[in-house]
Design a protein around this motif. Sequence first.
Motif, PDB file in Angstrom:
ATOM      1  N   ARG A 220       0.799  -1.228   0.000  1.00 38.44           N
ATOM      2  CA  ARG A 220       0.000   0.000   0.000  1.00 38.44           C
ATOM      3  C   ARG A 220       0.835   1.282   0.000  1.00 38.44           C
ATOM      4  O   ARG A 220       0.344   2.345   0.373  1.00 38.44           O
ATOM      5  N   LYS A 221       2.076   1.211  -0.431  1.00 36.58           N
ATOM      6  CA  LYS A 221       2.939   2.389  -0.387  1.00 36.58           C
ATOM      7  C   LYS A 221       2.681   3.339  -1.548  1.00 36.58           C
ATOM      8  O   LYS A 221       2.043   2.992  -2.544  1.00 36.58           O
ATOM      9  N   SER A 222       3.249   4.541  -1.418  1.00 37.80           N
ATOM     10  CA  SER A 222       2.996   5.578  -2.420  1.00 37.80           C
ATOM     11  C   SER A 222       3.546   5.198  -3.783  1.00 37.80           C
ATOM     12  O   SER A 222       3.058   5.703  -4.801  1.00 37.80           O
ATOM     13  N   MET A 223       4.560   4.334  -3.850  1.00 41.32           N
ATOM     14  CA  MET A 223       5.046   3.875  -5.141  1.00 41.32           C
ATOM     15  C   MET A 223       3.942   3.160  -5.920  1.00 41.32           C
ATOM     16  O   MET A 223       4.030   3.039  -7.149  1.00 41.32           O
ATOM     17  N   LEU A 224       2.900   2.735  -5.202  1.00 43.83           N
ATOM     18  CA  LEU A 224       1.749   2.094  -5.832  1.00 43.83           C
ATOM     19  C   LEU A 224       0.575   3.066  -5.972  1.00 43.83           C
ATOM     20  O   LEU A 224       0.079   3.310  -7.077  1.00 43.83           O
ATOM     21  N   PHE A 225       0.123   3.640  -4.848  1.00 42.51           N
ATOM     22  CA  PHE A 225      -1.124   4.400  -4.936  1.00 42.51           C
ATOM     23  C   PHE A 225      -0.966   5.737  -5.661  1.00 42.51           C
ATOM     24  O   PHE A 225      -1.913   6.204  -6.310  1.00 42.51           O
ATOM     25  N   LYS A 226       0.224   6.351  -5.606  1.00 40.01           N
ATOM     26  CA  LYS A 226       0.418   7.581  -6.376  1.00 40.01           C
ATOM     27  C   LYS A 226       0.571   7.281  -7.856  1.00 40.01           C
ATOM     28  O   LYS A 226       0.055   8.002  -8.706  1.00 40.01           O
ATOM     29  N   LEU A 227       1.262   6.200  -8.159  1.00 38.72           N
ATOM     30  CA  LEU A 227       1.422   5.796  -9.558  1.00 38.72           C
ATOM     31  C   LEU A 227       0.073   5.482 -10.189  1.00 38.72           C
ATOM     32  O   LEU A 227      -0.217   5.888 -11.322  1.00 38.72           O
ATOM     33  N   LEU A 228      -0.782   4.777  -9.447  1.00 38.60           N
ATOM     34  CA  LEU A 228      -2.077   4.352  -9.978  1.00 38.60           C
ATOM     35  C   LEU A 228      -3.185   5.364  -9.732  1.00 38.60           C
ATOM     36  O   LEU A 228      -4.323   5.147 -10.155  1.00 38.60           O
ATOM     37  N   GLU A 229      -2.850   6.449  -9.019  1.00 32.63           N
ATOM     38  CA  GLU A 229      -3.808   7.519  -8.705  1.00 32.63           C
ATOM     39  C   GLU A 229      -5.022   6.955  -7.962  1.00 32.63           C
ATOM     40  O   GLU A 229      -6.176   7.190  -8.321  1.00 32.63           O
ATOM     41  N   LYS A 230      -4.717   6.208  -6.903  1.00 31.91           N
ATOM     42  CA  LYS A 230      -5.744   5.610  -6.052  1.00 31.91           C
ATOM     43  C   LYS A 230      -5.400   5.865  -4.598  1.00 31.91           C
ATOM     44  O   LYS A 230      -4.326   6.389  -4.284  1.00 31.91           O
ATOM     45  N   SER A 231      -6.293   5.491  -3.701  1.00 31.71           N
ATOM     46  CA  SER A 231      -6.002   5.586  -2.271  1.00 31.71           C
ATOM     47  C   SER A 231      -5.229   4.340  -1.838  1.00 31.71           C
ATOM     48  O   SER A 231      -5.262   3.312  -2.529  1.00 31.71           O
ATOM     49  N   PRO A 232      -4.538   4.394  -0.678  1.00 36.73           N
ATOM     50  CA  PRO A 232      -3.802   3.210  -0.211  1.00 36.73           C
ATOM     51  C   PRO A 232      -4.669   1.955  -0.110  1.00 36.73           C
ATOM     52  O   PRO A 232      -4.208   0.852  -0.431  1.00 36.73           O
ATOM     53  N   SER A 233      -5.912   2.111   0.327  1.00 36.26           N
ATOM     54  CA  SER A 233      -6.780   0.942   0.484  1.00 36.26           C
ATOM     55  C   SER A 233      -7.239   0.350  -0.843  1.00 36.26           C
ATOM     56  O   SER A 233      -7.772  -0.750  -0.878  1.00 36.26           O
ATOM     57  N   GLU A 234      -7.015   1.083  -1.945  1.00 36.08           N
ATOM     58  CA  GLU A 234      -7.462   0.621  -3.260  1.00 36.08           C
ATOM     59  C   GLU A 234      -6.368  -0.078  -4.060  1.00 36.08           C
ATOM     60  O   GLU A 234      -6.603  -0.459  -5.208  1.00 36.08           O
ATOM     61  N   VAL A 235      -5.192  -0.266  -3.457  1.00 35.22           N
ATOM     62  CA  VAL A 235      -4.090  -0.866  -4.226  1.00 35.22           C
ATOM     63  C   VAL A 235      -3.673  -2.231  -3.662  1.00 35.22           C
ATOM     64  O   VAL A 235      -2.505  -2.607  -3.711  1.00 35.22           O
ATOM     65  N   ILE A 236      -4.640  -2.976  -3.154  1.00 42.25           N
ATOM     66  CA  ILE A 236      -4.326  -4.313  -2.655  1.00 42.25           C
ATOM     67  C   ILE A 236      -3.787  -5.190  -3.786  1.00 42.25           C
ATOM     68  O   ILE A 236      -2.804  -5.904  -3.619  1.00 42.25           O
ATOM     69  N   GLY A 237      -4.426  -5.116  -4.952  1.00 42.34           N
ATOM     70  CA  GLY A 237      -3.963  -5.907  -6.088  1.00 42.34           C
ATOM     71  C   GLY A 237      -2.536  -5.577  -6.478  1.00 42.34           C
ATOM     72  O   GLY A 237      -1.718  -6.473  -6.747  1.00 42.34           O
ATOM     73  N   ALA A 238      -2.209  -4.284  -6.485  1.00 43.16           N
ATOM     74  CA  ALA A 238      -0.845  -3.863  -6.810  1.00 43.16           C
ATOM     75  C   ALA A 238       0.132  -4.323  -5.742  1.00 43.16           C
ATOM     76  O   ALA A 238       1.267  -4.723  -6.047  1.00 43.16           O
ATOM     77  N   SER A 239      -0.293  -4.276  -4.484  1.00 46.63           N
ATOM     78  CA  SER A 239       0.555  -4.763  -3.390  1.00 46.63           C
ATOM     79  C   SER A 239       0.856  -6.244  -3.558  1.00 46.63           C
ATOM     80  O   SER A 239       1.992  -6.696  -3.340  1.00 46.63           O
ATOM     81  N   ILE A 240      -0.158  -7.012  -3.946  1.00 48.34           N
ATOM     82  CA  ILE A 240       0.030  -8.445  -4.160  1.00 48.34           C
ATOM     83  C   ILE A 240       0.960  -8.697  -5.347  1.00 48.34           C
ATOM     84  O   ILE A 240       1.791  -9.612  -5.317  1.00 48.34           O
ATOM     85  N   ALA A 241       0.845  -7.870  -6.380  1.00 51.48           N
ATOM     86  CA  ALA A 241       1.748  -8.004  -7.527  1.00 51.48           C
ATOM     87  C   ALA A 241       3.191  -7.806  -7.103  1.00 51.48           C
ATOM     88  O   ALA A 241       4.083  -8.585  -7.476  1.00 51.48           O
TER      89      ALA A 241
END
Length: 276
Positions: A220-241
């Motif tokens: 849920r770090k900013s390297m994910l949610f800022k890149l994807l323009e989502k909130s931390p709670s919305e990047v579970i899939g990216a975190s799993i990737a």
Amino acid sequence: MIIKSKNKQLDLTTPQVMGILNVTPDSFSDGGKFTTIERAVEQAEQMIRAGASIIDVGGESTRPGAPDVELEEELQRVIPIIQAIREKHDVWISIDTSKAEVMRQAVEAGADLINDVRALQEPGALEVAAQANVPICLMHMQGQPRTMQSNPTYNHVLDDIKHFLDERITACESAGISRDQLILDPGFGFGKTFPHNYHLLANLEELHKLGLPLLVGMSRKSMLFKLLEKSPSEVIGASIACATIAATKGAHIIRVHDVAETMDAVKIVSITAENK
């Protein structure tokens, strides 16, 4: 590869999942959710049921810009919760702190591992860690949480991280800490830009040259949610990737908020490796 602490050991032959338990009011993803003993223990138990081998208890946010927390306040946040988890469960407990006195009291309360974003550079930390005789995770961070993302620069990010970690290994050994008690964390998001983070992930296997277990945390770090323009709670899939990529590249411990989903990914990576 096995790490040992007190009367227990953890087999790192397959990746282990570390569940994040922030008992802070201001952590970037889950601040304020687990500040009471009851809610913190309930969350720990949920992560244990989902398959977490380690519960990482932290009482001071290290998000960019986070304010410092006084020693007594950090102790009041983490020690009762470590004691409460230890009374009920034999799970590994990690204390996420840079303060020597918090390390000392946390290990006395039942913590099995010290997880330090400042790699034992704070006053007294090396000495206390040596006396504690538990495994220690040394993390790379450029700067301090308040300023680390202002303008991080490197000559070569991988070489610079390896050099820093190698120096900290030497410092630990000089303080009487055995090399086989050390775990390394490259510090995704700690004084690193998007290109730094993704170059590090793409070349994570380079850090195996240091010969120690690797812990990674991108959940849920900013390297994910800022890149994807989502909130931390919305990047579970990216975190799993990211967890899947890290496991494929040989990460031994993966630090996450979403334990159940990460466990599924780790199982798939492990069984794929077994059938290669």
